[in-house]
Design an enzyme around this catalytic site. Sequence first.
Site, mmCIF file in Angstrom:
data_model
loop_
_atom_site.group_PDB
_atom_site.id
_atom_site.type_symbol
_atom_site.label_atom_id
_atom_site.label_comp_id
_atom_site.label_asym_id
_atom_site.label_seq_id
_atom_site.Cartn_x
_atom_site.Cartn_y
_atom_site.Cartn_z
ATOM 1 C CE LYS A 1 17.307 44.070 -1.707
ATOM 2 N NZ LYS A 1 17.750 44.709 -1.352
ATOM 3 C CE LYS B 1 15.791 35.311 7.634
ATOM 4 N NZ LYS B 1 17.200 36.065 6.519
ATOM 5 C CE LYS C 1 14.876 44.837 7.431
ATOM 6 N NZ LYS C 1 15.785 46.019 7.602
#
Length: 346
Positions: free
Chosen positions: A116, A199, A202
């Site tokens: 992040k 995967k 979102k």
Amino acid sequence: MSSSHRPIVFSAAQPTGQLTLGNYLGALLPWTRLQEEHDCLFCVVDLHALTVRQDPVEFRERVLDLAALYLACGIDPERSVIFVQSHVSAHAELAWLLSTFTMMGELERMTQFKDKAHRHANNINAGLFTYPVLMAADILLYGTHKVPVGEDQKQHLELARDVALRFNGIHGPLLRVPEPLVTGGGAARIKDLQDPTKKMSKSVESDLAKVMILDEPESILKKFKKAVTDSLGVVRDDEANQPGVVNLLNIWRAARGATMEEALAHFAHNQYGRLKVETAEAVIELLEPVRLRFREWRADAGALDAVLERGGILAGERAEGTMRKVMNALGMPLNRRRFVMGLSDQ
Ligand code: TRP
């Protein structure tokens, strides 16, 4: 509810963006099943989401959206506690106390922080760094036995365990050390429709890559029709060479509750077109009731507020019991408000 002897389960999601079919099959749906035999708390972690800049007007809506989605997916407020993290101030308070039992080095090792910090290079705030401490507080506040988490959160859960063990080592066995609960399994490992080696996420840019829980039927059909497959032209369970086909088979059987053998038999001798359309149809049938219930909950602000208010009170009372014990163990003077509230849990 809280006085039962069922094992305690805590899980949570952040109110950022919409959730995908992968989130539904891998998290929300398994959560609803856990309600049968567990004492569950499901939280909308708004404090965690603030580690990334949010627009306040939008954010309030996203928090309510996620709570409504929990309900729409079948989390039952009569059996489980549904609440918003910021409604229970003990989360932030315990996070502070636990931060003094967490080492800088431990937080520096967190792969999600590194990731992040890289993605939000212009806002590497301290909250992003201490995020896992708040998550540990979420879990440890409720004497949680089991935490359903995806692969990406395992390291955070491991940290929560280490922090609990360190606290207990110094102050005695006050905090229950939680276990991870692997939910979903093979059929729930849903892949990106455009790049089936990854995967379904979102946060991926492409709309075609992911099916959202609240997608309209036409949009679901379109996404599956455009799903990436291969040029082999046979429906086989061959992950290495046909990841796209296997992903469709996995989605179809997750939606239909079928085994891989049944899926292969069903689609034997078929073209990919039929596999894509039938998978889309199965997903549409699966998600349609969720989307409709979501709309109902979102159209009834009073009912949603009432659920969250009650959830906040129930969670708050239970959290106080832990706060009282922890603060007492640390040598903080008796706080009468805490003492009175926390007693109901004992
Ligand atoms: N960090 C989790 C995520 O992004 C959300 C979360 C916060 C959580 N607190 C938790 C999950 C406690 C499980 C238990 O997915």
